[in-house]
Design an enzyme around this catalytic site. Structure first.
Site, mmCIF file in Angstrom:
data_model
loop_
_atom_site.group_PDB
_atom_site.id
_atom_site.type_symbol
_atom_site.label_atom_id
_atom_site.label_comp_id
_atom_site.label_asym_id
_atom_site.label_seq_id
_atom_site.Cartn_x
_atom_site.Cartn_y
_atom_site.Cartn_z
ATOM 1 C CE LYS A 1 -0.310 -0.409 5.055
ATOM 2 N NZ LYS A 1 -1.121 -0.997 6.146
ATOM 3 N NE ARG B 1 -6.307 -0.082 11.658
ATOM 4 C CZ ARG B 1 -5.078 -0.230 11.172
ATOM 5 N NH1 ARG B 1 -4.142 0.662 11.431
ATOM 6 N NH2 ARG B 1 -4.773 -1.258 10.417
ATOM 7 C CE1 TYR C 1 12.467 31.824 7.415
ATOM 8 C CE2 TYR C 1 12.163 29.457 7.190
ATOM 9 C CZ TYR C 1 12.223 30.719 6.622
ATOM 10 O OH TYR C 1 12.046 30.856 5.280
ATOM 11 C CG MET D 1 9.282 23.645 1.941
ATOM 12 S SD MET D 1 8.225 24.609 0.846
ATOM 13 C CE MET D 1 7.029 25.269 1.984
HETATM 14 C C1 PLP Z 1 -0.389 -1.922 6.899
HETATM 15 C C2 PLP Z 1 -0.947 -3.222 7.325
HETATM 16 C C3 PLP Z 1 -0.128 -4.365 7.371
HETATM 17 C C4 PLP Z 1 1.367 -4.304 7.224
HETATM 18 O O1 PLP Z 1 1.922 -3.875 8.435
HETATM 19 P P1 PLP Z 1 3.495 -3.788 8.659
HETATM 20 O O2 PLP Z 1 3.644 -3.405 10.077
HETATM 21 O O3 PLP Z 1 3.996 -2.747 7.726
HETATM 22 O O4 PLP Z 1 4.065 -5.118 8.351
HETATM 23 C C5 PLP Z 1 -0.737 -5.592 7.601
HETATM 24 N N1 PLP Z 1 -2.063 -5.688 7.844
HETATM 25 C C6 PLP Z 1 -2.866 -4.598 7.865
HETATM 26 C C7 PLP Z 1 -4.316 -4.770 8.160
HETATM 27 C C8 PLP Z 1 -2.332 -3.323 7.621
HETATM 28 O O5 PLP Z 1 -3.125 -2.249 7.668
#
Ligand code: PLP
Length: 370
Positions: A35, A133, A256, A309
């Site tokens: 992802k 979640r 800054y 930046m």
């Molecule tokens: C992002 C995610 C993973 C991968 O997690 P890592 O800690 O990067 O290995 C696996 N399962 C779910 C549901 C996730 O959201």
């Protein structure tokens, strides 16, 4: 010569990391979480490298990501972790991907989609085991699984849950969640594959592996697990260029809001990396184990003054040989992990990866698919 910074990504190391994790969990299957553009490292390069290494199960977050992975891998399983957004069934189906259904409305919508298509469509179902979640609650899962008519309209290929505290093997929450997941087992369709562990979860041992593990971070060299070392190696180097070196007299300020003042005659390197390059502004000024650091040769130097930046200012007074205009310094590399960079700015290595500069030059090495 025009690159202000260089990001080097080792595709062979990513493939090796996948193979090492696959070997660790065998005979369970090892997938890959890709992802967010493969955690910022470039899905278009990372996915072919993982597929060539033998990976055949990819997890993305969104329907658009699923479509782009499908364009690169014809055969693999693709799971969409954000599940089914209202009205997105057609897009997910067109990518021949599987939504991770995580609520009762999603389950119903996918069942209806199957009806329209004339056959139950493949999918995964997520059960919440304590993260609160995404995922069906225990109660919702029991009701759904007991609804034979609804279940007959789904082709469930995977049931998964996600751990809250897997980076800490001593946390009793891990075993509580595993038991909650285990308790669902007798209710699940016969033979359906199960998945509980991501990068840290798979380090908790065999009991957590089930049929499929879903590492992301560890593939990219991340080491969040606090119970030993993950069998992976770093894949990323980030370097940025020194634009100028200037002398600053005692009591003069740098940057800054004049937040840092020289206590002695100081030599400051102005480096072409700022918060727009993923060098977090929270890494301004040195503190107790906080504040940005950069590697110069074998030494490290502290960021002084505010991160802006496009620029950081680094105290190189004690660095020998004296750094010069045009030299590259290391932001991430040997001895400077993504965890270190993240922690020193009050965040985590994951965010270092997903914040990589879009204007630094990218170099991919170790591409065995070319
Ligand atoms: C992002 C995610 C993973 C991968 O997690 P890592 O800690 O990067 O290995 C696996 N399962 C779910 C549901 C996730 O959201």
């Amino acid at each position: 010569m025009t690159a202000t910074g260089i990001i080097t990504i080792d595709l062979e190391a990513i493939a090796d990391n996948w193979r090492a994790l696959a070997a660790l969990v065998a005979p369970s299957r090892c997938g890959a979480v890709v992802k967010a553009d493969a955690y910022g490292l470039g899905a278009d390069r990372v996915i072919p490298a993982l597929a060539a290494a033998g990976c055949s199960a990819f997890f993305v977050a969104t329907p658009l990501e699923a479509a782009s992975v499908r364009a690169m891998v014809r055969e693999a399983d693709i799971f969409v972790l954000d599940g089914l957004l209202a009205g997105s069934a057609g897009a997910i189906g067109a990518a021949n991907a599987m939504p991770v259904l995580s609520s009762v409305p999603e389950v119903r919508e996918w069942a209806e989609f199957g009806e329209r298509r004339g056959a139950p469509q493949p999918c995964a179902v997520q059960i919440d085991s304590g993260l609160n979640r995404l995922g069906l609650s225990g109660e919702e899962a029991r009701a759904t699984l007991a609804d034979a008519r609804l279940m007959s309209r789904l082709d469930v290929r995977l049931v998964l849950s996600h751990l809250a505290s897997a980076d800490d093997p001593a946390d009793p929450k891990n075993e509580q969640q595993r038991r909650a997941f285990e308790a669902m087992r007798p209710l699940l369709p016969k033979g359906v594959a199960l998945s509980l562990a991501a990068s840290d979860g798979l380090m908790l041992g065999k009991a957590y592996h089930y049929d499929l593990v879903r590492p992301g971070y560890a593939l990219y060299g991340g080491q969040a697990f606090r119970g030993g070392s993950t069998p992976v190696r770093p894949v990323l180097k980030i370097e940025a260029r020194i634009l100028q070196v200037r002398d600053v007299a005692p009591s003069e300020s740098v940057g800054y809001s004049a937040t840092w003042k020289a206590a002695r005659p100081s030599r400051i390197a102005i480096i072409a990396a700022g918060y727009a390059d993923g060098f977090f502004r929270a890494g301004s000024n040195p503190g107790q184990n906080t504040g940005g650091i950069v590697g110069i040769g074998t030494a490290t130097a502290l960021v002084v003054g505010r991160v802006s930046m496009d620029l950081i200012t680094v105290d190189v007074t004690d660095i020998l040989p004296a750094p010069e205009r045009g030299d590259l310094v290391t932001l991430v590399g040997p001895g400077l992990s993504i965890e270190t960079m993240g922690h020193r700015a009050g965040t985590i290595g994951y965010e270092v990866l997903t914040s990589l500069s879009r204007r630094f030059e990218r170099r991919y090495v170790g591409d065995l698919t070319a």
